[in-house]
Design an enzyme around this catalytic site. Sequence first.
Site, PDB file in Angstrom:
ATOM      1  N   HIS A 235      -9.558   7.331  60.919  1.00 55.89           N
ATOM      2  CA  HIS A 235      -9.562   8.411  59.933  1.00 55.89           C
ATOM      3  C   HIS A 235      -8.204   9.104  59.947  1.00 55.89           C
ATOM      4  O   HIS A 235      -7.514   9.105  60.966  1.00 55.89           O
ATOM      5  CB  HIS A 235     -10.678   9.411  60.260  1.00 55.89           C
ATOM      6  CG  HIS A 235     -10.908  10.421  59.182  1.00 55.89           C
ATOM      7  ND1 HIS A 235     -10.154  11.569  59.060  1.00 55.89           N
ATOM      8  CD2 HIS A 235     -11.802  10.440  58.160  1.00 55.89           C
ATOM      9  CE1 HIS A 235     -10.573  12.259  58.024  1.00 55.89           C
ATOM     10  NE2 HIS A 235     -11.573  11.604  57.456  1.00 55.89           N
TER      11      HIS A 235
ATOM     12  N   GLU B 277      -8.428   6.431  51.464  1.00 57.15           N
ATOM     13  CA  GLU B 277      -8.437   7.894  51.463  1.00 57.15           C
ATOM     14  C   GLU B 277      -7.009   8.434  51.482  1.00 57.15           C
ATOM     15  O   GLU B 277      -6.433   8.620  52.558  1.00 57.15           O
ATOM     16  CB  GLU B 277      -9.153   8.429  52.704  1.00 57.15           C
ATOM     17  CG  GLU B 277     -10.650   8.387  52.687  1.00 57.15           C
ATOM     18  CD  GLU B 277     -11.222   9.339  53.728  1.00 57.15           C
ATOM     19  OE1 GLU B 277     -12.091  10.126  53.366  1.00 57.15           O
ATOM     20  OE2 GLU B 277     -10.784   9.300  54.887  1.00 57.15           O
TER      21      GLU B 277
END
Length: 212
Positions: free
Chosen positions: A85, A133
């Site tokens: 992430h 993302e």
Amino acid sequence: MFVLVNLKAYPCDPVAVSRAARDVADDSGVRVAVAPQAADLRAVAETGVETWAQHVSPVEHGSHTGSTLAERVADAGAEGTLLNHSEKRLKLADIDAGLDAAERAGLETVVCANNPGQVGAVAELGPDAVAVEPPELIGTGTPVSQADPDVVRDAVDAAEGTDVDVYCGAGISTGDDVIAARDLGASGVLLASGVAKADDPEAALRDLVSQL
């Protein structure tokens, strides 16, 4: 479409959100999962919701103080894990080792990537899915499908020829965002604040799946 809700370290009630996610999944037939803090994995899994870890460390059993062992995550009830992430970046070699750790423990994997180029590189490592993302959109409420839809299209193209699914992350918060991601070729969405910081997480979740 798969809806994966990352609770990050937000000051929400992980059990309450998880019960809401379980009920929404049961009522809608849509696959919904929750990724809480590691300390909350067992409590979340006990609600019956599909449970994911936010991270597992690229290590085996041994002298690794402070690491999150994939096997212990699975023992706590997790079925999958995020890796890489934007808030927990890994080197490519550590992503690969993290995937090996997840495979040992029987965990499904979603690796996050900043852009289509990274999607292509990560897809070659063989995760179950990659979530594109752009970091600048995380937490903004502006979905990448709206801000720059070509990022999603190019990410899907970058994974073409592999068995890796592509998910859309960053700024997802409404049912319209989920449909836009699907129409651009994504097979799932990864979101956080749209549910974890919502005044009514269950209402937010029901809106997310309302058009599926």
